[in-house]
Design an enzyme around this catalytic site. Structure first.
Site, mmCIF file in Angstrom:
data_model
loop_
_atom_site.group_PDB
_atom_site.id
_atom_site.type_symbol
_atom_site.label_atom_id
_atom_site.label_comp_id
_atom_site.label_asym_id
_atom_site.label_seq_id
_atom_site.Cartn_x
_atom_site.Cartn_y
_atom_site.Cartn_z
ATOM 1 N N ASN A 162 30.630 6.680 -19.242
ATOM 2 C CA ASN A 162 31.763 7.153 -20.037
ATOM 3 C C ASN A 162 31.556 8.594 -20.466
ATOM 4 O OD1 ASN A 162 30.181 7.115 -22.456
ATOM 5 N ND2 ASN A 162 30.242 4.891 -22.236
ATOM 6 N N ASP A 197 30.688 -1.130 -22.815
ATOM 7 C CA ASP A 197 30.919 -2.480 -23.349
ATOM 8 C C ASP A 197 30.529 -3.558 -22.341
ATOM 9 O OD1 ASP A 197 31.936 -1.761 -25.879
ATOM 10 O OD2 ASP A 197 33.784 -1.087 -24.895
ATOM 11 N N LYS A 242 23.728 -0.161 -1.087
ATOM 12 C CA LYS A 242 25.012 0.508 -1.273
ATOM 13 C C LYS A 242 26.144 -0.355 -0.683
ATOM 14 C CE LYS A 242 27.624 4.645 -0.264
ATOM 15 N NZ LYS A 242 27.751 5.840 0.555
ATOM 16 N N PHE A 271 29.298 4.859 -35.393
ATOM 17 C CA PHE A 271 30.345 5.830 -35.065
ATOM 18 C C PHE A 271 31.523 5.089 -34.452
ATOM 19 C CE2 PHE A 271 29.581 10.461 -35.300
ATOM 20 C CZ PHE A 271 28.436 10.404 -36.078
ATOM 21 N N LYS A 279 31.002 -5.171 -37.594
ATOM 22 C CA LYS A 279 29.596 -4.929 -37.230
ATOM 23 C C LYS A 279 28.658 -5.121 -38.418
ATOM 24 C CE LYS A 279 30.795 -2.139 -33.324
ATOM 25 N NZ LYS A 279 30.149 -1.821 -32.057
HETATM 26 O O1 C5P Z 1 32.627 -1.209 -30.624
HETATM 27 P P1 C5P Z 1 32.530 0.263 -30.447
HETATM 28 O O2 C5P Z 1 31.887 0.654 -29.146
HETATM 29 O O3 C5P Z 1 33.794 1.008 -30.652
HETATM 30 O O4 C5P Z 1 31.560 0.709 -31.636
HETATM 31 C C1 C5P Z 1 31.023 1.972 -31.720
HETATM 32 C C2 C5P Z 1 29.739 1.959 -32.502
HETATM 33 O O5 C5P Z 1 28.910 0.867 -32.131
HETATM 34 C C3 C5P Z 1 28.926 3.177 -32.213
HETATM 35 O O6 C5P Z 1 28.127 3.450 -33.344
HETATM 36 C C4 C5P Z 1 28.074 2.738 -31.034
HETATM 37 O O7 C5P Z 1 26.904 3.502 -30.910
HETATM 38 C C5 C5P Z 1 27.775 1.307 -31.404
HETATM 39 N N1 C5P Z 1 27.630 0.406 -30.244
HETATM 40 C C6 C5P Z 1 26.402 -0.145 -29.948
HETATM 41 N N2 C5P Z 1 26.266 -1.016 -28.899
HETATM 42 C C7 C5P Z 1 27.328 -1.367 -28.146
HETATM 43 C C8 C5P Z 1 28.594 -0.808 -28.426
HETATM 44 C C9 C5P Z 1 28.700 0.078 -29.474
HETATM 45 O O8 C5P Z 1 25.425 0.174 -30.636
HETATM 46 N N3 C5P Z 1 27.164 -2.209 -27.148
#
Ligand code: C5P
Length: 408
Positions: A216, A285, A295, A333, A351
């Site tokens: 990303n 995610d 490949k 964040f 969270k």
């Molecule tokens: O759920 P989302 O990705 O929007 O949440 C963002 C926050 O959660 C950020 O602080 C990111 O670093 C953390 N995060 C994480 N592990 C994940 C997804 C997001 O630590 N798998």
């Protein structure tokens, strides 16, 4: 973007003792001036053999002082006057001989006299050694350095690497930009002194096959700025970084990872020992349920491959879910494209973290500046658009105020 003037309003005395590294001090003087400081250069007789005062005068816009009998000082007491006006005295390069003079409190030349006569409360002494590796590792030098540090000086470096003499080892003077940043760090308020801080930064990369993957748009700049700001504030910082092309901030210990699973493992290994966890990484995610070992080939049939995906662990939620006593204060964040604050509030609850820092994703990715909204149980507060390091410093100050006293 406007240039940050991190040393605006600071008056520095830059002292040069004799050594080949004097050539780097010209660049250092320039960097300090560019960062907003006024710089008064003082040179020993030996330093003048390596670089001329003319160069240093041209770069700082002030006549260089080389002599304790310089009649330009109003009361003819250059050794007193110069340090009374200064916020810090930086000796770069500090030769082995000069460090020996400092250790013994000798004052036969203006620069050593100045170090001895400086008001120790108001004017810090920063010493950047530069010498051959054998000279540096000699027990006499090590003894002298330990004494100078015990007497209150701050040691900058030395670095490791190729030396002018053709040898390789410890003893190189730090590079001008490193020294400038160390001086800037010295002046930052130590709001996280002695704290252990863990930061995640950058994207993750989830392999589809050996040459492709899902990632990303995250440059890692905000997370790296936060790691730097936390280190400047006196913290012991571990930075777990996804694949980014950014230099490691000074005195930060960095762990490079690629996938979300690797990031999760690296974080969980050290999280219970931390006072503070700041999750800035843009973690993918989902990951392919199974990465192909070879490949995936296009066979010309027009058929597209289908990938089964599986969810990655939520690193922030995992840390926030550690039992009390092992759980650092957690900051998340939230980069959103719309309804930034509403989503941040929801994320904070989901969270289980005390503080979420929200920003507008498309407006920050890859940029050098950003604007933030802090969302905690007291509501929201805005941090107006600024360069990422200024924001990171302000954020670190905000977080420091929120840290529970049990962690201090
Ligand atoms: O759920 P989302 O990705 O929007 O949440 C963002 C926050 O959660 C950020 O602080 C990111 O670093 C953390 N995060 C994480 N592990 C994940 C997804 C997001 O630590 N798998």
């Amino acid at each position: 973007m406007t240039e940050r003037l991190d040393l605006q309003g600071r008056h520095l005395v830059l002292g040069l003792s004799g050594g080949i590294a004097c050539y780097k001090s010209a660049e250092l003087a320039r960097e300090l001036v560019k960062a907003g400081a006024t710089v008064q250069v003082v040179m020993t007789e030996a330093a003048c053999r390596f670089i001329t005062p003319v160069t240093m005068q041209a770069l700082t816009g002030r006549p260089v002082i080389t002599d304790q009998w310089d009649a330009r000082a109003p009361a003819n007491m250059a050794h007193i006057d110069l340090s009374r006006e200064a916020d810090a005295l930086i000796v770069a390069p500090a030769s082995a001989d000069f460090i020996a003079q400092l250790a013994q409190g000798r004052a036969s030349e203006l620069l050593a006299l100045l170090c001895l006569a400086r008001p120790r409360q108001g004017c810090a002494l920063l010493v950047a050694p530069a010498m051959n590796r054998e000279m540096w590792s000699h027990p006499a030098t090590q003894r002298n350095v330990a004494q100078v540090v015990a007497d209150g000086a701050l040691l900058l470096g030395p670095g490791h690497g190729a030396q002018a003499c053709g040898e390789t080892g410890d003893g190189r003077m730090l590079e001008p930009e490193e020294l400038r940043d160390a001086v800037i760090a010295f002046f930052q308020p130590k709001v996280l002194q002695g704290k252990r801080v863990l930061v995640t930064a950058g994207p993750t990369f989830e392999a589809l096959d050996p040459v492709r993957g899902i990632t990303n748009l995250s440059s890692g700049k905000m997370g790296f700025a936060i790691a730097r700001a936390a280190a400047e504030a006196g913290a012991q910082v571990t930075l777990v970084a996804g694949p980014v092309h950014l230099p490691t901030p000074a005195s930060v210990s960095r762990v490079d990872v690629r996938s979300a699973l690797q990031m999760h493992e690296a974080v969980m290994a050290v999280a219970p020992a931390q006072d503070l966890f700041i999750a800035t990484a843009a973690v993918a995610d989902w990951r392919p349920a199974a990465a192909a070992t070879q490949k995936i080939k296009k066979d010309g049939s027009g058929r597209v491959p289908a990938f089964e995906m599986t969810e990655n662990p939520d690193i922030l939620a995992s840390v926030a879910g550690l039992p009390a006593g092992q759980r650092p204060y957690c900051v998340g964040f939230a980069a959103e494209s719309h309804d930034v604050v509403r989503h941040a509030r929801e994320k904070r609850l989901r969270k289980g973290v005390p503080l979420i820092v929200a920003n507008h994703g498309p407006a920050t990715f890859g940029q050098d500046d950003n604007a933030l909204v802090l969302v905690d149980d007291a509501g929201e507060s805005e941090m107006p658009r600024a360069d990422k390091l200024s924001l990171a410093r302000a954020l670190v100050a905000q977080i420091a105020q929120r840290l529970p006293h049990a962690h201090t």
